[in-house]
Design an enzyme around this catalytic site. Sequence first.
Site, PDB file in Angstrom:
ATOM      1  N   SER A  13       0.891  -0.989  -0.400  1.00 44.58           N
ATOM      2  CA  SER A  13       0.470  -0.055   0.095  1.00 44.58           C
ATOM      3  C   SER A  13       1.124   0.843   0.014  1.00 44.58           C
ATOM      4  O   SER A  13       0.019   2.017  -0.269  1.00 44.58           O
ATOM      5  CB  SER A  13      -0.634   0.213   1.308  1.00 44.58           C
ATOM      6  OG  SER A  13      -0.542   0.331   2.116  1.00 44.58           O
ATOM      7  N   ASP A 238      10.770  -8.767   2.447  1.00 47.13           N
ATOM      8  CA  ASP A 238      10.626  -7.668   3.178  1.00 47.13           C
ATOM      9  C   ASP A 238      10.631  -8.414   4.938  1.00 47.13           C
ATOM     10  O   ASP A 238      11.307  -7.672   5.854  1.00 47.13           O
ATOM     11  CB  ASP A 238       9.502  -6.678   3.642  1.00 47.13           C
ATOM     12  CG  ASP A 238       7.836  -7.505   2.897  1.00 47.13           C
ATOM     13  OD1 ASP A 238       7.846  -9.034   3.204  1.00 47.13           O
ATOM     14  OD2 ASP A 238       7.396  -6.413   2.882  1.00 47.13           O
TER      15      ASP A 238
END
Length: 465
Positions: A13, A238
Amino acid sequence: MRKYYLAIDIGASSGRHILGCVENGKIVLEEVYRFWNGMDNVDGTLCWDVERLFKEILEGMKKCKELGKIPESVGVDTWGVDFVLLDNEDKIVGKTVGYRDHRTDGMDDEVYKIIPEDKLYERTGILKAIYNTIYQLMAIKIKNPEDMERAEAMLMMPDYFHYKLSGVKVQEYSEATTSQLVNPKTRDWDYELIEMLGFNKRIFQKIYMPGTEIGSLTEEVKEYLGYDCKVILPPTHDTQSAIMAVPSNAEDTCYISSGTWSLMGVERDEPNCSMESKEANFTNEGGYGGKIAYLANIMGLWMIQSVRNQLAPEMSYGELCDKASKETIKTVVDCQDESFLSPDDMVAAVKSYCEKTGQQVPDTLPELAAVIYNSLAKCYAEQLKQIEKLSGKKYDRINVIGGGSNAVYLNRLTAKYTGVPVHAGPGEATAIGNILAQMIQNGEFTDLKSARECVADSFEVKVYQ
């Protein structure tokens, strides 16, 4: 002279550019740029606009020059599983489809016609998720075979951005393992599996370990930015960058990378691809130094985010945590129940579950939050027992990293339910881990052990007993 390192951390996002340096023996972070991200609906298909994202990458790097803080190196991390196909002229083949698209519906059955699910786990150690790269490639093979034939290279999302920066096509180990196509023992592509599935073998690039310097910026990028720097692979998935920032070298440490999802696990030298491991829902992802991140994917703060956004979006999470801590409701729910994965109404989903199980139904937002926080902590305790059973080791410390490390009430409950101390922090774990990989490669630290010691000295870590 102070040396700067740039982490470009792109989530589903948003993305941000964070500069890191060592000052007076401590790591100092500075966010210099932030941008929006999301999937676009292109003719009914959910896609990533990778060209726009690369422009954002360049704009953030330009900001470093404006600030007079030119980085020694840069590294990009993103989510897992998604990729870009390139043809023989390095042009994108087909659409860059996102993991939430439904093109993979039924593709698991197509894969299991060739190799049974249990055998696939034994070979890769990766749990099934319908959006994994293996099912995305099967969708292309069946629905768009011409794209599979035209493709000369497949680059996972962060690998594509590194290619655009450096002109070098490589695939980084941690991200590659999310494909469900890597042999966890050899740490390389399972080419026999790839051939069995009928995928185009030539598209798979050589896998490099995180911490590898792959080159410098291309002439075109240098000219646009007005400077040059090295391109160094962090753990580009990540989650694995975040795990690098665990502020402990103790072997008895279990970690929870806490955010929308909670990734709870331990570092191992070798994978566990047993059926007992599969049935317990543990996966074996690649990490820094060739380590195996042996972890379970648990529902995280998604439930809290959802009920708060529904009932009181203006309330801070800190205030909600505090209010929840004052409630006495004893109800707990199974956080892993499918009804909580993506309901249209999370409040209704929680209340319905409580009614079905004959428990007190929460009425207020603080009561709902108390139920969810207690349920998460109880789930963590259950998973800790599973980890200890499967690893044959006792873990006497839990490190909570990521945004969820700020949830004071949840940390207290986790310590209560698990019976072990919870060390909470740092919150910016993903960016820190990305930067650490660059710093180690450039000689700021001799190894991950010394880097983690510096993390512990640089960032606040609160202990809950």
